[in-house]
Design an enzyme around this catalytic site. Structure first.
Site, PDB file in Angstrom:
ATOM      1  N   CYS A  80      27.520   8.592 -11.262  1.00 48.76           N
ATOM      2  CA  CYS A  80      26.676   7.972 -12.284  1.00 48.76           C
ATOM      3  C   CYS A  80      26.853   8.665 -13.640  1.00 48.76           C
ATOM      4  CB  CYS A  80      25.217   7.931 -11.824  1.00 48.76           C
ATOM      5  SG  CYS A  80      24.198   6.796 -12.803  1.00 48.76           S
ATOM      6  N   HIS A 190      25.814   4.802  -7.163  1.00 47.78           N
ATOM      7  CA  HIS A 190      25.269   5.938  -6.404  1.00 47.78           C
ATOM      8  C   HIS A 190      25.647   5.826  -4.930  1.00 47.78           C
ATOM      9  CE1 HIS A 190      22.556   7.756  -9.427  1.00 47.78           C
ATOM     10  NE2 HIS A 190      22.461   6.522  -9.900  1.00 47.78           N
ATOM     11  N   GLU A 192      25.023   7.912  -2.607  1.00 48.41           N
ATOM     12  CA  GLU A 192      23.902   8.420  -1.804  1.00 48.41           C
ATOM     13  C   GLU A 192      22.778   7.403  -1.653  1.00 48.41           C
ATOM     14  OE1 GLU A 192      22.567   9.183  -5.951  1.00 48.41           O
ATOM     15  OE2 GLU A 192      24.481   9.139  -4.887  1.00 48.41           O
TER      16      GLU A 192
END
Length: 210
Positions: A80, A190, A192
């Site tokens: 990001c 992202h 995650e």
């Protein structure tokens, strides 16, 4: 094997560490340049303004440590804002020099550009799930299907004329959302927060040989 997650006061550090832990990797959050240089892999995450982030990296010595990581050939993943910081310059709230590890500039999405198929304006920031168009054989994307869906939150995006882009998405226009060159890997989205697809990406990164 240790993965160092760079802590410069801005970012989704714990969620990145938790994702790596779920995959069986030892990831440590650290602001210590020496620990970063000793790590087998390094992650530069980030959420927030480019201006503040690059100022903190420069003042803390973490910018130099990140550049040294790349020189040593250690795999580096920018996520990001962390991706944006790897490039030459950002125009977020002014004009600011980045780390210059990859060629390109970070520019603002505009309502004039972000138009849907019916001619309506898309919301900015680009937030939510969107599909990847994989355009380069990037080790980060091993095992991913074309069109895999990942999670985004951003108002600025990469423009580059150099062949470093490994994936695009479409949000009103074709947007570069991942890049790779040698031991540098970067995602605007992202991993995650991207479910099983994101975990596969992090697993690929964690399993890379330095």
């Amino acid at each position: 094997m240790t993965i160092a997650i760079i802590d410069y006061g801005m970012g989704n550090l714990k969620s990145v560490k938790k994702a790596f832990a779920a995959l069986g990797f030892n990831a440590e959050i650290t602001a210590d340049p020496e620990m970063i240089l000793k790590a087998d892999k390094v992650v530069l995450p980030g959420v927030g303004a480019f201006r503040d982030a690059i100022a903190e990296l420069n003042s803390s010595g973490l910018a130099e440590a990140t550049k040294e990581v790349v020189k040593r050939g250690t795999p580096l993943l920018g996520i990001c804002l962390g991706m944006q910081l790897l490039f030459d310059k950002s125009y977020e709230y002014g004009s600011y020099e980045g780390l210059g590890l990859l060629p390109g500039e970070i520019v603002k999405m505009t309502v004039e550009e972000m138009i849907d198929e019916k001619g309506g304006s898309l919301k900015i920031p680009h937030m939510g799930w969107n599909n990847l168009e994989l355009v380069k054989k990037d080790p980060l994307f091993t095992g991913l299907a074309q069109g895999s869906s990942v999670y985004f939150v951003h108002s600025y995006y990469l423009e580059t004329s150099v062949d470093v882009v490994s994936a695009y998405t479409t949000y009103g226009k074709h947007i570069a959302v991942a890049a790779q060159k040698d031991n540098i890997f970067a995602t605007q989205f992202h991993p995650e927060k991207s479910g099983l697809v994101g975990l596969q990406i992090l697993k690929n990164f964690g399993g890379m040989e330095a």
